[in-house]
Enzyme design. Sequence first.
Site, PDB file in Angstrom:
ATOM      1  N   GLU A  69       0.816  -1.219   0.000  1.00  0.00           N
ATOM      2  CA  GLU A  69       0.000   0.000   0.000  1.00  0.00           C
ATOM      3  C   GLU A  69       0.849   1.267   0.000  1.00  0.00           C
ATOM      4  OE1 GLU A  69      -2.822   0.531   3.243  1.00  0.00           O
ATOM      5  OE2 GLU A  69      -3.560   2.366   2.303  1.00  0.00           O
ATOM      6  N   ASP A  89      -0.586  -4.971   3.193  1.00  0.00           N
ATOM      7  CA  ASP A  89      -1.095  -3.776   3.863  1.00  0.00           C
ATOM      8  C   ASP A  89      -0.461  -3.771   5.254  1.00  0.00           C
ATOM      9  OD1 ASP A  89      -2.381  -1.712   5.069  1.00  0.00           O
ATOM     10  OD2 ASP A  89      -4.356  -2.210   4.280  1.00  0.00           O
ATOM     11  N   ILE A  91      -0.702  -1.700   7.804  1.00  0.00           N
ATOM     12  CA  ILE A  91      -1.731  -1.489   8.831  1.00  0.00           C
ATOM     13  C   ILE A  91      -3.052  -1.350   8.102  1.00  0.00           C
ATOM     14  CG2 ILE A  91      -2.637  -0.049  10.690  1.00  0.00           C
ATOM     15  CD1 ILE A  91       0.129   0.939  11.314  1.00  0.00           C
ATOM     16  N   ASP A  92      -3.922  -2.326   8.232  1.00  0.00           N
ATOM     17  CA  ASP A  92      -5.272  -2.139   7.716  1.00  0.00           C
ATOM     18  C   ASP A  92      -6.113  -1.650   8.887  1.00  0.00           C
ATOM     19  OD1 ASP A  92      -7.150  -2.191   5.557  1.00  0.00           O
ATOM     20  OD2 ASP A  92      -8.169  -3.764   6.685  1.00  0.00           O
ATOM     21  N   THR A  94      -5.902   2.075   9.468  1.00  0.00           N
ATOM     22  CA  THR A  94      -5.013   3.148   9.948  1.00  0.00           C
ATOM     23  C   THR A  94      -5.800   4.193  10.748  1.00  0.00           C
ATOM     24  OG1 THR A  94      -3.476   2.792   8.139  1.00  0.00           O
ATOM     25  CG2 THR A  94      -3.357   4.923   9.219  1.00  0.00           C
ATOM     26  N   ASP A 219      -6.175  -4.455   0.859  1.00  0.00           N
ATOM     27  CA  ASP A 219      -7.111  -4.545   1.990  1.00  0.00           C
ATOM     28  C   ASP A 219      -7.801  -5.908   2.053  1.00  0.00           C
ATOM     29  OD1 ASP A 219      -6.863  -1.771   2.755  1.00  0.00           O
ATOM     30  OD2 ASP A 219      -8.156  -1.235   1.078  1.00  0.00           O
TER      31      ASP A 219
HETATM   32  C1  IPD Z   1      -8.975   1.048   4.806  1.00  0.00           C
HETATM   33  C2  IPD Z   1      -9.736   0.167   5.754  1.00  0.00           C
HETATM   34  C3  IPD Z   1     -11.152   0.645   5.834  1.00  0.00           C
HETATM   35  C4  IPD Z   1     -11.802   0.669   4.472  1.00  0.00           C
HETATM   36  C5  IPD Z   1     -10.994   1.479   3.485  1.00  0.00           C
HETATM   37  C6  IPD Z   1      -9.575   0.969   3.444  1.00  0.00           C
HETATM   38  P1  IPD Z   1      -6.395   1.392   5.414  1.00  0.00           P
HETATM   39  O1  IPD Z   1      -7.636   0.601   4.709  1.00  0.00           O
HETATM   40  O2  IPD Z   1      -9.708  -1.171   5.335  1.00  0.00           O
HETATM   41  O3  IPD Z   1     -11.904  -0.220   6.634  1.00  0.00           O
HETATM   42  O4  IPD Z   1     -13.072   1.209   4.576  1.00  0.00           O
HETATM   43  O5  IPD Z   1     -11.578   1.385   2.193  1.00  0.00           O
HETATM   44  O6  IPD Z   1      -8.823   1.738   2.518  1.00  0.00           O
HETATM   45  O7  IPD Z   1      -6.290   2.708   4.739  1.00  0.00           O
HETATM   46  O8  IPD Z   1      -6.709   1.524   6.841  1.00  0.00           O
HETATM   47  O9  IPD Z   1      -5.271   0.493   5.115  1.00  0.00           O
HETATM   48 CA    CA Z   2      -3.142   0.479   5.311  1.00  0.00          CA
END
Ligand code: IPD
Ligand code: CA
Length: 290
Positions: A69, A89, A91-92, A94, A219
């Site tokens: 990412e 990813d 940190i999913d 963030t 994600d």
């Molecule tokens: C996000 C998370 C969030 C989702 C977003 C993603 P990130 O990823 O998964 O739940 O709604 O579409 O982009 O930015 O925290 O890696």
């Molecule tokens: Ca992320």
Amino acid sequence: MSDWTECLKFGINLTKQTSEIILNAFKQQKQVHLKSSQADLVTETDLRVETILKSAIRDKYPVHRFIGEESVAAGECVELTDSPTWIIDPIDGTANFVHRFPFVAISIAFTVNKQMEFGIVYSCVEDKLFYAQKGRGAFLNGEPLNASGQEDISRCVVVTEIGAERDDLALSTMTSNIFRLLRIPVHGVRALGTAAVDMCQVATGGADAYYHIGMHCWDIAASSIIVQEAGGVVMDTDGSPFDMMSRRVIAASSTAVANRISQVIQAFPCRRDDEDQCRCICGGKGVNSV
Ligand code: IPD
Ligand code: CA
């Protein structure tokens, strides 16, 4: 045919070790940078974790490729080839991490010949390690996972996300999708703030379905194989086969539930992750402390 079990074990150990960085930073104040929108956040920890993961994997497997990412945000290409590829990813969730809302995960998928071989999702604050390997089942902390098998949409708990899009079309589409599902009625709609962990709830049977428009391949790549190996199904929101680059997904306990959700919800337009291969969304739009 290659057996990628050694890679999976290496990935699991590395994920667990690296999660210490996230846990140590979790309660600290963070410098927050914005990416594609006011709600698309990144911190120094996201960047650090991705760098550490990639460098450890590259040391062990020098010819393997990456889609990460934060590397993509910095301008790298999203290009899925036949080579062994780690989709990361760091940190999913963030925004959860920034606010100390306790659902944050490292998500790592591994593909060969563009096919998913395994997926790892480690929800580190909860200490829940989800993983699955092609043809070998899905597990949570070593225990086998099974989707609920529910076929009746009116008995479902459905998970979704609002995401980072804040334009009127995206917001009205997402809120009216929730409205239409609640009107069926389903038993409930939930959102944890991390697509990867949301989708793993379908693998546990705790939720019966998950859908999302606007997320990225990093994600949901890992959790897609976790859901499938737990006996669930994944498809595009338009009912076509799952395509991790399309930025649309339904994961469900059964084909019947997935098809019904596909009939009820609408998508808003999103550029595919691999549409223009090299892009930089890291516009340096601002820095905030939270
Ligand atoms: C996000 C998370 C969030 C989702 C977003 C993603 P990130 O990823 O998964 O739940 O709604 O579409 O982009 O930015 O925290 O890696
Ligand atoms: Ca992320």
